[in-house]
Design a protein around this motif. Structure first.
Motif, PDB file in Angstrom:
ATOM      1  N   THR A  34      44.322  36.850  55.764  1.00  0.00           N
ATOM      2  CA  THR A  34      43.035  36.776  56.456  1.00  0.00           C
ATOM      3  C   THR A  34      43.041  35.857  57.666  1.00  0.00           C
ATOM      4  N   GLY A  35      44.038  34.992  57.756  1.00  0.00           N
ATOM      5  CA  GLY A  35      44.057  34.018  58.834  1.00  0.00           C
ATOM      6  C   GLY A  35      43.217  32.789  58.542  1.00  0.00           C
ATOM      7  N   SER A  36      42.616  32.732  57.368  1.00  0.00           N
ATOM      8  CA  SER A  36      41.800  31.577  56.995  1.00  0.00           C
ATOM      9  C   SER A  36      42.667  30.326  56.902  1.00  0.00           C
TER      10      SER A  36
ATOM     11  N   LEU B  63      43.051  33.710  43.700  1.00  0.00           N
ATOM     12  CA  LEU B  63      41.876  34.552  43.958  1.00  0.00           C
ATOM     13  C   LEU B  63      41.507  35.342  42.711  1.00  0.00           C
ATOM     14  N   GLU B  64      42.512  35.791  41.983  1.00  0.00           N
ATOM     15  CA  GLU B  64      42.269  36.454  40.700  1.00  0.00           C
ATOM     16  C   GLU B  64      41.711  35.454  39.684  1.00  0.00           C
ATOM     17  N   LEU B  65      42.199  34.211  39.758  1.00  0.00           N
ATOM     18  CA  LEU B  65      41.694  33.180  38.863  1.00  0.00           C
ATOM     19  C   LEU B  65      40.198  32.949  39.086  1.00  0.00           C
ATOM     20  N   ALA B  66      39.758  33.011  40.343  1.00  0.00           N
ATOM     21  CA  ALA B  66      38.333  32.865  40.639  1.00  0.00           C
ATOM     22  C   ALA B  66      37.524  33.967  39.962  1.00  0.00           C
ATOM     23  N   GLU B  67      38.047  35.194  39.997  1.00  0.00           N
ATOM     24  CA  GLU B  67      37.367  36.312  39.335  1.00  0.00           C
ATOM     25  C   GLU B  67      37.342  36.115  37.823  1.00  0.00           C
ATOM     26  N   VAL B  68      38.458  35.661  37.284  1.00  0.00           N
ATOM     27  CA  VAL B  68      38.534  35.392  35.839  1.00  0.00           C
ATOM     28  C   VAL B  68      37.506  34.343  35.444  1.00  0.00           C
ATOM     29  N   PHE B  69      37.393  33.294  36.244  1.00  0.00           N
ATOM     30  CA  PHE B  69      36.479  32.216  35.871  1.00  0.00           C
ATOM     31  C   PHE B  69      35.016  32.659  35.945  1.00  0.00           C
TER      32      PHE B  69
ATOM     33  N   LEU C  49      38.331  30.713  50.434  1.00  0.00           N
ATOM     34  CA  LEU C  49      38.309  32.103  49.971  1.00  0.00           C
ATOM     35  C   LEU C  49      37.914  32.165  48.499  1.00  0.00           C
ATOM     36  N   MET C  50      38.403  31.199  47.702  1.00  0.00           N
ATOM     37  CA  MET C  50      37.994  31.121  46.305  1.00  0.00           C
ATOM     38  C   MET C  50      36.491  30.859  46.205  1.00  0.00           C
ATOM     39  N   GLN C  51      35.998  29.949  47.053  1.00  0.00           N
ATOM     40  CA  GLN C  51      34.581  29.622  47.054  1.00  0.00           C
ATOM     41  C   GLN C  51      33.725  30.863  47.341  1.00  0.00           C
ATOM     42  N   ASN C  52      34.245  31.736  48.204  1.00  0.00           N
ATOM     43  CA  ASN C  52      33.527  32.968  48.532  1.00  0.00           C
ATOM     44  C   ASN C  52      33.464  33.926  47.349  1.00  0.00           C
ATOM     45  N   ILE C  53      34.417  33.776  46.411  1.00  0.00           N
ATOM     46  CA  ILE C  53      34.470  34.647  45.236  1.00  0.00           C
ATOM     47  C   ILE C  53      33.655  34.076  44.075  1.00  0.00           C
ATOM     48  N   PHE C  54      33.693  32.775  43.902  1.00  0.00           N
ATOM     49  CA  PHE C  54      32.982  32.153  42.781  1.00  0.00           C
ATOM     50  C   PHE C  54      31.497  32.517  42.793  1.00  0.00           C
ATOM     51  N   SER C  55      30.974  32.818  41.630  1.00  0.00           N
ATOM     52  CA  SER C  55      29.534  33.026  41.485  1.00  0.00           C
ATOM     53  C   SER C  55      28.821  31.689  41.597  1.00  0.00           C
ATOM     54  N   ASP C  56      27.519  31.724  41.806  1.00  0.00           N
ATOM     55  CA  ASP C  56      26.752  30.474  41.889  1.00  0.00           C
ATOM     56  C   ASP C  56      26.903  29.683  40.603  1.00  0.00           C
ATOM     57  N   GLN C  57      26.922  30.379  39.476  1.00  0.00           N
ATOM     58  CA  GLN C  57      27.083  29.716  38.176  1.00  0.00           C
ATOM     59  C   GLN C  57      28.455  29.064  38.068  1.00  0.00           C
TER      60      GLN C  57
ATOM     61  N   LEU D 297      39.639  24.504  31.479  1.00  0.00           N
ATOM     62  CA  LEU D 297      40.749  25.329  31.953  1.00  0.00           C
ATOM     63  C   LEU D 297      41.394  24.623  33.141  1.00  0.00           C
ATOM     64  N   LEU D 298      42.715  24.448  33.097  1.00  0.00           N
ATOM     65  CA  LEU D 298      43.423  23.702  34.133  1.00  0.00           C
ATOM     66  C   LEU D 298      44.420  24.577  34.873  1.00  0.00           C
ATOM     67  N   TYR D 299      44.364  24.501  36.206  1.00  0.00           N
ATOM     68  CA  TYR D 299      45.366  25.138  37.076  1.00  0.00           C
ATOM     69  C   TYR D 299      46.005  24.058  37.931  1.00  0.00           C
ATOM     70  N   ILE D 300      47.337  24.056  38.002  1.00  0.00           N
ATOM     71  CA  ILE D 300      48.078  23.122  38.854  1.00  0.00           C
ATOM     72  C   ILE D 300      48.992  23.941  39.760  1.00  0.00           C
ATOM     73  N   GLY D 301      48.924  23.669  41.043  1.00  0.00           N
ATOM     74  CA  GLY D 301      49.784  24.387  41.990  1.00  0.00           C
ATOM     75  C   GLY D 301      49.090  24.485  43.335  1.00  0.00           C
ATOM     76  N   THR D 302      49.838  24.889  44.327  1.00  0.00           N
ATOM     77  CA  THR D 302      49.247  25.078  45.651  1.00  0.00           C
ATOM     78  C   THR D 302      48.125  26.108  45.572  1.00  0.00           C
ATOM     79  N   ILE D 303      47.047  25.851  46.295  1.00  0.00           N
ATOM     80  CA  ILE D 303      45.947  26.814  46.369  1.00  0.00           C
ATOM     81  C   ILE D 303      46.336  27.822  47.443  1.00  0.00           C
ATOM     82  N   ILE D 304      46.988  28.893  46.984  1.00  0.00           N
ATOM     83  CA  ILE D 304      47.530  29.904  47.888  1.00  0.00           C
ATOM     84  C   ILE D 304      47.500  31.260  47.192  1.00  0.00           C
ATOM     85  N   ARG D 305      47.335  32.302  47.955  1.00  0.00           N
ATOM     86  CA  ARG D 305      47.150  33.642  47.410  1.00  0.00           C
ATOM     87  C   ARG D 305      48.246  34.046  46.428  1.00  0.00           C
ATOM     88  N   LYS D 306      49.506  33.738  46.751  1.00  0.00           N
ATOM     89  CA  LYS D 306      50.619  34.201  45.923  1.00  0.00           C
ATOM     90  C   LYS D 306      50.606  33.598  44.519  1.00  0.00           C
TER      91      LYS D 306
END
Length: 381
Positions: A240-242, A210-216, A248-256, A197-206
């Motif tokens: 969040t000011g991060s 973050l939803e993609l992390a949940e999907v994955f 933030l994606m890393q915080n959502i991704f499961s260990d798997q 699965l490929l995503y291209i674009g700025t890593i930004i909330r808009k």
């Protein structure tokens, strides 16, 4: 005819920054030259002042400067003076500028000004449901009100921008971005890395990352061989000011899931095509675009795309015919659609072929540039 384009980005080694907007501008500029239209591009906020010839296009790089006070005003006036001097010297007939941050606010030109809706700050703030700085809104509105006419890459972007700024819709012409299709050839669409699965674009909330992390996370549970490749620069997060949305994606991704993610960062444009060709499915779950160049680039390379269903995307993809449209918040449905494609190669190839035909019909720069030329001629006549 001689067209002048004002921009802060353009794909060239000497230019500081280049993203999706830059690609669309270059596609237009180079194709205009092929149609015997002279093109001068003014690239502001650069590290030096210089003039470059590239593929028949003249690039004027204009150095970013700071003043002791009112830099936002004085730099605009400096830029305005320079552009007007070249307009007079080179007999430029029309100027095109972007809407972002209202760069042409406080400027006056000796030729007609047309503004293309690459996406104003106000437009993105509305789509993201966040508050805009009042100064940015004022600058963008001032710039837009001074333009003779407007070009929108999608009807959706045009209508939404008109609502935000109270513009006359009769002055807005929808002309899609286009691709130089001879540069987007996939001679072997059957060859790809399964379940990538490929995503291209700025890593930004808009962009819906973050939803993609949940999907994955959900995808990996059911498809353990799935891989996610991310290409694009990391960005800070306003909510969040991060300093890192990828964190933030890393915080959502499961260990798997973390074991199956490969974040490549920003890559040279020349390398991105290879990753698109190698992908099984491309996905762009964005909440805020005016069109989305990477979507039509992936379609041109015969890839099945699972895209957002919001407004502009409905003008790119016919749901179920040449791609799929699903709202990014519907993570279960999004996951299942990717799974369906992962497990149905014939469907992927069928969608990819139809996607290529859609791009050839609608997003061929040769067709779109003729619309631009006709519109420019109408404005200067």
């Amino acid at each position: 005819m001689h067209v002048g384009l004002i921009t802060s980005e353009y794909p060239h080694p000497e230019v500081n920054h280049a993203a999706g907007i830059a690609t669309s501008i270059k596609n237009l500029a180079v194709t205009l030259v092929k149609q015997n239209v002279k093109v001068t591009v003014f690239v502001y906020h650069q590290s030096k002042d210089t003039i470059i010839e590239s593929e028949g296009v003249t690039l004027h790089l204009i150095k970013k400067k700071h003043f002791s006070f009112f830099t936002w005003y004085r730099y605009r006036k400096l830029l305005n003076t320079y552009v007007n001097s070249i307009v007079a010297q080179e007999q430029i007939d029309i100027i095109e500028a972007p809407d972002w941050t209202g760069i042409t606010a406080f400027m006056r030109f000796k030729v007609p000004l047309v503004i293309r809706f690459h996406g104003s700050d106000a437009y993105f703030c509305k789509l993201e449901n966040r508050k805009q700085k009042f100064k940015n809104f004022v600058f963008e509105k001032l710039a837009l009100k001074k333009a003779k006419a407007y070009i929108a890459p999608t009807t959706y972007a045009g209508e939404e921008t008109a609502k935000i700024f109270g513009l006359n819709r009769n002055k807005i012409k929808t002309i899609h971005y286009g691709l130089q299709l001879e540069q987007f050839i996939n001679s072997n669409p059957e060859a790809f890395k399964p379940k990538t699965l490929l995503y291209i674009g700025t890593i930004i909330r808009k962009k819906g990352v973050l939803e993609l992390a949940e999907v994955f996370n959900k995808l990996v549970q059911k498809e353990p061989e799935a891989q996610l490749i991310l290409i694009g620069g990391d960005s800070n997060d306003i909510q969040t000011g991060s300093t890192s949305t990828y964190q933030l994606m890393q915080n959502i991704f499961s260990d798997q899931a973390k074991l199956k993610v490969n974040y490549l960062g920003k890559l040279p444009y020349s390398e991105v095509q290879t990753h698109i060709k190698n992908a099984h499915v491309c996905t762009f779950p964005s909440f805020a675009e005016t069109l989305g160049m990477v979507t039509i680039e992936s379609m041109a390379l015969q890839k099945p795309v699972v895209n957002t269903s919001i407004g502009w995307a409905q003008e790119l993809i016919d749901d179920g015919k040449n791609g799929f449209l699903i709202h990014p918040k519907q993570t279960d449905a999004y996951t299942e659609q990717i799974r369906t494609l992962f497990n149905d190669k014939s469907l992927c190839l069928k969608l990819g072929q139809a996607a290529r035909k859609k791009v050839e019909h609608i997003f061929d720069i040769e067709k779109q540039v003729k619309k631009n030329i006709d519109y420019y001629q109408n404005l200067i006549s």
